[in-house]
Design an enzyme around this catalytic site. Structure first.
Site, PDB file in Angstrom:
ATOM      1  N   CYS A  92       0.375   3.811   2.754  1.00 35.76           N
ATOM      2  CA  CYS A  92       0.894   3.292   4.027  1.00 35.76           C
ATOM      3  C   CYS A  92       2.393   3.543   4.131  1.00 35.76           C
ATOM      4  CB  CYS A  92       0.659   1.785   4.138  1.00 35.76           C
ATOM      5  SG  CYS A  92      -1.073   1.313   4.142  1.00 35.76           S
ATOM      6  N   CYS A 141       0.834  -1.197   0.000  1.00 31.16           N
ATOM      7  CA  CYS A 141       0.000   0.000   0.000  1.00 31.16           C
ATOM      8  C   CYS A 141       0.873   1.254   0.000  1.00 31.16           C
ATOM      9  CB  CYS A 141      -0.930  -0.068   1.222  1.00 31.16           C
ATOM     10  SG  CYS A 141      -1.488   1.494   1.894  1.00 31.16           S
TER      11      CYS A 141
END
Ligand SMILES: [Zn+2]
Length: 151
Positions: free
Chosen positions: A76, A73
């Site tokens: 993230c 991600c």
């Protein structure tokens, strides 16, 4: 922050997962784990798995913030340095955890994580609030303070 009548504080060691209990005054004196003797606070996010996540939530007398993230991600990864700064900034006032939802899919299911990153704040063994999406450090600090003062 609530304190027990005997002014003891309970925390889980990130190194050996032992639950420690010590007088609250010791918080400011770099408390060490009674079992493995490592420092209970390192100024860095604590990497947890499905089991240790539960243990921290249930056995921490300090508020617990969890970053549910995954390696694939992008947001993230961009958020990771912000989260490290946050962990540094709160010192011994909170437990700052990170859980990789790809490696720990059970925890992601148990906590009903629908998007990542999700930040969830726990206090007294229960979830106080959560928020989806990365955000800059000042907003993160503000959000956490808001949740804790509303309690
Ligand atoms: Zn330990």
């Amino acid at each position: 922050m609530n304190q027990d009548v005997d002014h003891k504080i309970k925390l889980v060691c990130e190194h050996c997962s032992a639950t420690n209990q010590f007088p609250v005054e010791k918080l400011d004196h770099e408390p060490q784990c009674g079992k493995c003797h490592n420092h209970l606070f390192t100024g860095k996010p604590i990497i947890v798995n499905s089991q240790s996540l539960i243990k921290h939530i249930e056995n921490s007398d300090l508020p617990v913030l969890v970053d549910f993230w995954a390696p694939w991600c992008g947001p993230c990864q961009a958020f990771a340095p912000v989260y490290e700064d946050f962990a540094q900034s709160v010192g011994n006032q909170m437990r700052v955890l990170k859980l990789d939802t790809e490696a720990n899919q059970q925890a992601a299911m148990d906590f009903n994580i629908r998007s990542i990153p999700t930040l969830a704040l726990f206090g007294g063994g229960r979830e106080l609030n959560r928020m989806s999406g990365a955000l800059p450090l000042p907003q993160l600090q503000q959000w956490v303070v808001q949740q804790l003062t509303e309690e």
